[in-house]
Design a protein around this motif. Structure first.
Motif, PDB file in Angstrom:
ATOM      1  N   LYS A  59     -43.053 -36.082 -24.730  1.00 30.18           N
ATOM      2  CA  LYS A  59     -44.000 -34.983 -24.938  1.00 30.18           C
ATOM      3  C   LYS A  59     -43.382 -33.911 -25.835  1.00 30.18           C
ATOM      4  N   ASN A  60     -42.115 -33.591 -25.602  1.00 30.75           N
ATOM      5  CA  ASN A  60     -41.425 -32.603 -26.445  1.00 30.75           C
ATOM      6  C   ASN A  60     -41.282 -33.112 -27.877  1.00 30.75           C
ATOM      7  N   LEU A  61     -40.999 -34.384 -28.025  1.00 34.15           N
ATOM      8  CA  LEU A  61     -40.876 -34.986 -29.348  1.00 34.15           C
ATOM      9  C   LEU A  61     -42.200 -34.891 -30.101  1.00 34.15           C
ATOM     10  N   ASP A  62     -43.281 -35.194 -29.408  1.00 36.17           N
ATOM     11  CA  ASP A  62     -44.609 -35.088 -30.020  1.00 36.17           C
ATOM     12  C   ASP A  62     -44.902 -33.653 -30.451  1.00 36.17           C
ATOM     13  N   LYS A  63     -44.559 -32.710 -29.586  1.00 30.49           N
ATOM     14  CA  LYS A  63     -44.789 -31.293 -29.897  1.00 30.49           C
ATOM     15  C   LYS A  63     -43.944 -30.855 -31.087  1.00 30.49           C
ATOM     16  N   THR A  64     -42.679 -31.244 -31.089  1.00 32.62           N
ATOM     17  CA  THR A  64     -41.750 -30.850 -32.152  1.00 32.62           C
ATOM     18  C   THR A  64     -42.155 -31.418 -33.504  1.00 32.62           C
ATOM     19  N   THR A  65     -42.727 -32.626 -33.502  1.00 31.96           N
ATOM     20  CA  THR A  65     -43.083 -33.293 -34.763  1.00 31.96           C
ATOM     21  C   THR A  65     -44.581 -33.183 -35.078  1.00 31.96           C
ATOM     22  N   ASN A  66     -45.273 -32.293 -34.387  1.00 33.78           N
ATOM     23  CA  ASN A  66     -46.720 -32.122 -34.589  1.00 33.78           C
ATOM     24  C   ASN A  66     -47.471 -33.448 -34.494  1.00 33.78           C
ATOM     25  N   LYS A  67     -47.065 -34.280 -33.538  1.00 39.82           N
ATOM     26  CA  LYS A  67     -47.681 -35.586 -33.259  1.00 39.82           C
ATOM     27  C   LYS A  67     -47.659 -36.531 -34.454  1.00 39.82           C
ATOM     28  N   ASP A  68     -46.701 -36.342 -35.343  1.00 38.96           N
ATOM     29  CA  ASP A  68     -46.626 -37.154 -36.551  1.00 38.96           C
ATOM     30  C   ASP A  68     -45.713 -38.374 -36.399  1.00 38.96           C
ATOM     31  N   LEU A  69     -44.630 -38.238 -35.668  1.00 40.26           N
ATOM     32  CA  LEU A  69     -43.600 -39.274 -35.659  1.00 40.26           C
ATOM     33  C   LEU A  69     -43.974 -40.498 -34.822  1.00 40.26           C
ATOM     34  N   LEU A  70     -44.354 -40.302 -33.581  1.00 40.70           N
ATOM     35  CA  LEU A  70     -44.606 -41.432 -32.686  1.00 40.70           C
ATOM     36  C   LEU A  70     -45.716 -42.348 -33.199  1.00 40.70           C
ATOM     37  N   SER A  71     -46.704 -41.774 -33.838  1.00 38.00           N
ATOM     38  CA  SER A  71     -47.830 -42.579 -34.326  1.00 38.00           C
ATOM     39  C   SER A  71     -47.412 -43.595 -35.387  1.00 38.00           C
ATOM     40  N   ARG A  72     -46.252 -43.405 -35.983  1.00 36.00           N
ATOM     41  CA  ARG A  72     -45.748 -44.346 -36.992  1.00 36.00           C
ATOM     42  C   ARG A  72     -45.133 -45.600 -36.367  1.00 36.00           C
ATOM     43  N   TYR A  73     -45.025 -45.612 -35.049  1.00 33.64           N
ATOM     44  CA  TYR A  73     -44.404 -46.725 -34.337  1.00 33.64           C
ATOM     45  C   TYR A  73     -45.344 -47.216 -33.228  1.00 33.64           C
ATOM     46  N   TRP A  78     -47.232 -45.081 -26.498  1.00 34.21           N
ATOM     47  CA  TRP A  78     -46.658 -43.756 -26.233  1.00 34.21           C
ATOM     48  C   TRP A  78     -47.464 -42.976 -25.215  1.00 34.21           C
ATOM     49  N   LYS A  79     -48.769 -43.113 -25.263  1.00 31.57           N
ATOM     50  CA  LYS A  79     -49.618 -42.390 -24.313  1.00 31.57           C
ATOM     51  C   LYS A  79     -49.281 -42.808 -22.880  1.00 31.57           C
ATOM     52  N   SER A  80     -49.120 -44.090 -22.667  1.00 33.54           N
ATOM     53  CA  SER A  80     -48.764 -44.571 -21.326  1.00 33.54           C
ATOM     54  C   SER A  80     -47.362 -44.137 -20.927  1.00 33.54           C
ATOM     55  N   ALA A  81     -46.439 -44.163 -21.879  1.00 32.11           N
ATOM     56  CA  ALA A  81     -45.068 -43.741 -21.578  1.00 32.11           C
ATOM     57  C   ALA A  81     -45.033 -42.275 -21.158  1.00 32.11           C
ATOM     58  N   LYS A  82     -45.800 -41.452 -21.861  1.00 28.01           N
ATOM     59  CA  LYS A  82     -45.862 -40.030 -21.491  1.00 28.01           C
ATOM     60  C   LYS A  82     -46.627 -39.852 -20.188  1.00 28.01           C
ATOM     61  N   GLY A  83     -47.658 -40.641 -19.984  1.00 25.30           N
ATOM     62  CA  GLY A  83     -48.462 -40.547 -18.772  1.00 25.30           C
ATOM     63  C   GLY A  83     -47.712 -40.974 -17.521  1.00 25.30           C
ATOM     64  N   MET A  84     -46.758 -41.893 -17.692  1.00 29.91           N
ATOM     65  CA  MET A  84     -45.955 -42.335 -16.556  1.00 29.91           C
ATOM     66  C   MET A  84     -45.255 -41.151 -15.915  1.00 29.91           C
TER      67      MET A  84
END
Length: 123
Positions: A59-73, A78-84
């Motif tokens: 969640k912090n990574l998403d916030k820091t990268t303005n949700k740009d980084l994780l979507s490239r992979y 990621w949604k499930s990983a954060k939801g866990m």
């Protein structure tokens, strides 16, 4: 643009937590290895704490990268990983050992590999 050093540090923490989960999970062969002994329950608890830490860090990574980084992979859900993190944190006493076993069996390796790739590409 985001703070590359901060992003790398977060990803290294995620990677280390995922590798620790893999190491702790290694002797677990079936769900009852978690549930049938105090030592198994301690192992389950420690893995759950690391899953919470990973979810929070994502969640912090998403916030820091303005949700740009994780979507490239997209190979990681990621949604499930954060939801866990939310599920374990807010419903701790209803944590399902079967779900944690499944995550450790099927998803942690891919998460660690993807995070490692991300670190290499960003370095």
């Amino acid at each position: 643009m985001y703070d590359k050093e901060l992003v790398l540090e977060i990803m290294k923490q995620i990677y280390q937590a995922a590798e620790t989960i893999r190491q702790r999970f290694e002797p677990v062969k079936k769900v009852c290895d978690f549930t049938d002994s105090p030592a198994g329950m301690e192992k389950l608890d420690s893995i759950c704490m690391l899953l919470i830490a990973i979810g929070e860090a994502l969640k912090n990574l998403d916030k820091t990268t303005n949700k740009d980084l994780l979507s490239r992979y997209p190979q990681v859900n990621w949604k499930s990983a954060k939801g866990m993190r939310d599920i374990i944190s807010h419903h701790y006493f209803q944590t399902d050992a079967d779900v944690i076993f499944d995550v450790c069996t099927k998803q942690i390796r891919e998460l660690a590999q993807t995070i490692n790739t991300m670190i290499e590409e960003l370095s």
